[in-house]
Design an enzyme around this catalytic site. Structure first.
Site, mmCIF file in Angstrom:
data_model
loop_
_atom_site.group_PDB
_atom_site.id
_atom_site.type_symbol
_atom_site.label_atom_id
_atom_site.label_comp_id
_atom_site.label_asym_id
_atom_site.label_seq_id
_atom_site.Cartn_x
_atom_site.Cartn_y
_atom_site.Cartn_z
ATOM 1 N N GLU A 1 0.858 -1.173 0.000
ATOM 2 C CA GLU A 1 0.000 0.000 0.000
ATOM 3 C C GLU A 1 0.898 1.227 0.000
ATOM 4 O OE1 GLU A 1 -0.572 -2.223 2.665
ATOM 5 O OE2 GLU A 1 -2.496 -3.100 2.111
ATOM 6 N N TYR B 1 7.691 2.707 -7.341
ATOM 7 C CA TYR B 1 7.045 1.405 -7.444
ATOM 8 C C TYR B 1 6.653 1.093 -8.891
ATOM 9 C CZ TYR B 1 6.827 1.858 -2.369
ATOM 10 O OH TYR B 1 7.148 2.030 -1.051
#
Length: 167
Positions: A126, A138
């Protein structure tokens, strides 16, 4: 395939990836307090290191044999939970004075390699909806947005994006 672009200013040979231990807790706690609005407690880390058989935590530190200048004893840390062929990254942080040097990317790549060694094929995490720098990292490493957790963060009720890296 993971891009090999990490470490813009620090030589990777000057770094050591080690399993996190309780001895690392004072420095990890300093970084934690400086990095997150709702930092983990020392008790949480202690539980994760001593009592959670699914957890794996790593520290990135300067190699004492390499000339590294004036570096802190721990530059970054991260951890994940293994659940069969899946892993969930639960924390990743870089020492505030050493951010934007490619350390988080390097550590994340190293953690993914550790996961691959035990046949993990899916990695989730998350990230705050407003943390664009982390999201860019990411995505660079192949994570895709697969969902949103509404009001996930307790400190300000910000949404979390659920990201997954397949393969």
């Amino acid at each position: 395939m993971i891009p090999n672009t990490a470490l813009q200013t620090i030589d990777p040979h000057s770094l050591l990836l080690n399993i996190m231990t309780l001895d690392d807790m004072p420095i990890v706690d300093e970084i934690e307090q400086a990095s997150f609005p709702s930092p983990w407690s020392l008790e949480t880390f202690r539980y994760e290191l001593q009592s959670n058989p699914r957890s794996f935590y790593w520290v990135l530190r300067p190699n004492p044999t390499a000339p590294a200048g004036d570096l802190p004893p721990i530059l970054a840390y991260g951890g994940y939970w293994l659940m069969g062929e899946e892993a969930h990254i639960v924390i990743l942080a870089t020492h505030p004075q050493w951010r934007r040097q490619g350390l988080a990317e390097y550590l994340l790549i190293q953690m993914i390699e550790q996961m691959r060694a035990v046949d993990v094929h899916e990695v989730t995490l998350e990230v705050r909806a407003g943390n664009y720098a982390a999201q860019a990292l990411y995505r660079k490493l192949g994570f895709e947005e697969v969902g949103r957790r509404k009001r996930y963060y307790r400190d300000n009720h910000e949404d979390a994006l659920l990201l997954t890296r397949f393969g």
